[in-house]
Write a protein that holds these residues in place. Sequence first.
Motif, PDB file in Angstrom:
ATOM      1  N   MET A 193      80.655  68.569 146.105  1.00 35.83           N
ATOM      2  CA  MET A 193      80.537  67.639 144.992  1.00 35.83           C
ATOM      3  C   MET A 193      80.879  66.199 145.383  1.00 35.83           C
ATOM      4  O   MET A 193      80.594  65.274 144.646  1.00 35.83           O
ATOM      5  CB  MET A 193      81.467  68.077 143.851  1.00 35.83           C
ATOM      6  N   GLY A 194      81.471  66.013 146.524  1.00 34.82           N
ATOM      7  CA  GLY A 194      81.863  64.664 146.913  1.00 34.82           C
ATOM      8  C   GLY A 194      83.217  64.286 146.317  1.00 34.82           C
ATOM      9  O   GLY A 194      83.609  64.772 145.263  1.00 34.82           O
ATOM     10  N   THR A 195      83.938  63.423 146.996  1.00 34.10           N
ATOM     11  CA  THR A 195      85.264  63.002 146.565  1.00 34.10           C
ATOM     12  C   THR A 195      85.158  61.730 145.726  1.00 34.10           C
ATOM     13  O   THR A 195      84.429  60.800 146.080  1.00 34.10           O
ATOM     14  CB  THR A 195      86.170  62.740 147.779  1.00 34.10           C
ATOM     15  N   LEU A 232      72.724  65.308 135.983  1.00 36.23           N
ATOM     16  CA  LEU A 232      72.847  63.917 136.414  1.00 36.23           C
ATOM     17  C   LEU A 232      74.248  63.623 136.932  1.00 36.23           C
ATOM     18  O   LEU A 232      74.421  62.921 137.936  1.00 36.23           O
ATOM     19  CB  LEU A 232      72.515  62.978 135.257  1.00 36.23           C
ATOM     20  N   TYR A 233      75.247  64.163 136.249  1.00 32.99           N
ATOM     21  CA  TYR A 233      76.636  63.946 136.665  1.00 32.99           C
ATOM     22  C   TYR A 233      76.867  64.511 138.070  1.00 32.99           C
ATOM     23  O   TYR A 233      77.467  63.860 138.928  1.00 32.99           O
ATOM     24  CB  TYR A 233      77.582  64.601 135.669  1.00 32.99           C
ATOM     25  N   ALA A 254      66.643  55.862 142.097  1.00 32.16           N
ATOM     26  CA  ALA A 254      65.681  56.969 142.107  1.00 32.16           C
ATOM     27  C   ALA A 254      66.210  58.183 142.857  1.00 32.16           C
ATOM     28  O   ALA A 254      65.867  59.322 142.518  1.00 32.16           O
ATOM     29  CB  ALA A 254      64.367  56.497 142.724  1.00 32.16           C
ATOM     30  N   THR A 255      67.041  57.963 143.888  1.00 33.15           N
ATOM     31  CA  THR A 255      67.552  59.114 144.652  1.00 33.15           C
ATOM     32  C   THR A 255      68.429  60.017 143.788  1.00 33.15           C
ATOM     33  O   THR A 255      68.394  61.240 143.933  1.00 33.15           O
ATOM     34  CB  THR A 255      68.357  58.623 145.865  1.00 33.15           C
ATOM     35  N   ILE A 256      69.195  59.415 142.889  1.00 34.42           N
ATOM     36  CA  ILE A 256      70.032  60.218 141.992  1.00 34.42           C
ATOM     37  C   ILE A 256      69.157  60.979 141.001  1.00 34.42           C
ATOM     38  O   ILE A 256      69.402  62.158 140.703  1.00 34.42           O
ATOM     39  CB  ILE A 256      71.037  59.321 141.257  1.00 34.42           C
ATOM     40  N   LYS A 257      68.125  60.319 140.483  1.00 33.31           N
ATOM     41  CA  LYS A 257      67.213  60.988 139.551  1.00 33.31           C
ATOM     42  C   LYS A 257      66.524  62.167 140.231  1.00 33.31           C
ATOM     43  O   LYS A 257      66.424  63.256 139.637  1.00 33.31           O
ATOM     44  CB  LYS A 257      66.162  59.987 139.052  1.00 33.31           C
ATOM     45  N   ASP A 258      66.061  61.982 141.469  1.00 32.11           N
ATOM     46  CA  ASP A 258      65.392  63.067 142.190  1.00 32.11           C
ATOM     47  C   ASP A 258      66.356  64.211 142.473  1.00 32.11           C
ATOM     48  O   ASP A 258      65.970  65.390 142.403  1.00 32.11           O
ATOM     49  CB  ASP A 258      64.801  62.543 143.501  1.00 32.11           C
ATOM     50  N   ARG A 274      77.711  62.551 141.696  1.00 27.03           N
ATOM     51  CA  ARG A 274      78.826  62.922 142.580  1.00 27.03           C
ATOM     52  C   ARG A 274      78.334  63.184 143.998  1.00 27.03           C
ATOM     53  O   ARG A 274      78.948  62.747 144.980  1.00 27.03           O
ATOM     54  CB  ARG A 274      79.522  64.163 142.020  1.00 27.03           C
ATOM     55  N   GLN A 275      77.220  63.897 144.127  1.00 33.21           N
ATOM     56  CA  GLN A 275      76.726  64.251 145.450  1.00 33.21           C
ATOM     57  C   GLN A 275      76.159  63.048 146.195  1.00 33.21           C
ATOM     58  O   GLN A 275      76.142  63.033 147.421  1.00 33.21           O
ATOM     59  CB  GLN A 275      75.658  65.342 145.329  1.00 33.21           C
TER      60      GLN A 275
END
Length: 307
Positions: free
Chosen positions: A199-201, A155-156, A123-127, A160-161
């Motif tokens: 964006m995160g590694t 979503l992508y 859910a955290t990614i969806k939010d 990443r984040q």
Amino acid sequence: MSDAFCSDCKRQTEVVFDHSAGDTVCSECGLVLESHSIDETSEWRTFANESGDNDPVRVGGPTNPLLADGGLSTVIAKPNGASGELFSSSLGRWQNRGSNPDRGLILAFKTIATMSDRLGLVATIKDRANEIYKRVEDQKSSRGRNQDALLAACLYIACRQEDKPRTVKGTTYDFFNIWMLKEYIVKQLGLEKGQSVEMGTIHAGDFMRRFCSNLGMNNQAVKAAQEAVQRSEEFDIRRSPISIAAAVIYIITQLSDDKKALKEISLATGVAEGTIRNSYKDLYPHVSKIIPNWYAKEEDLKNLCSP
């Protein structure tokens, strides 16, 4: 029935709860121990209390700060029967005619939720994806663009984040549009904040467990693959993390009894067969230092085919 202390009986007695009056009554002397109690169980018949779980149907949905009304607006449902059908349908038509500024956002959030469910995302990614889309929509810069590709790009970026990266090919079929929109969204968000968007590694190990699961590898092979991909980061292998993950899986499977064909690994990882071969060629000189000793001995490594 349950036990409670009765002041008249001067001891613990069995009590009966009168649901209609809300009274707790002693079963021996009839004394009302507690009156006007609040019934906290469900208002209708469910099996939630029997299983010990909370019944989520008793309350409405949570507020959504991304919507103007917090997501608490009333929606007129479609009539099911003949009774009141004319009245309900008329209210529904009037509601549809009204201008709802959040209508597009609600549809977009539903689409993101559907994509998240298909990909098995938390859910955290969806939010986070909803938040990214809202910020892009507020800039009025998403008009005329492929909506599905735009939502997949959100979503992508969210994956990443949240340090749960997915491949673009694993997000949906429209690879080129998603990649271009991802770059566009990152640029727009960077202009909004006045700084680059974090964006995160991506590491090869981020994909390893999912790829191994797609191939049906056993726990020992999965553990060896994860350890091998961590050791591969110590060497200067100039390949994408996804390609390295696919090549490591190829090596691990060739050293096991359950060998996987290159085509099978390509389908499970989304990496072209030629790319896996080239990555394997780069990893081959370091294979003795990458593969764990407990998984394969020096003699086993010599049986690997030369690239």
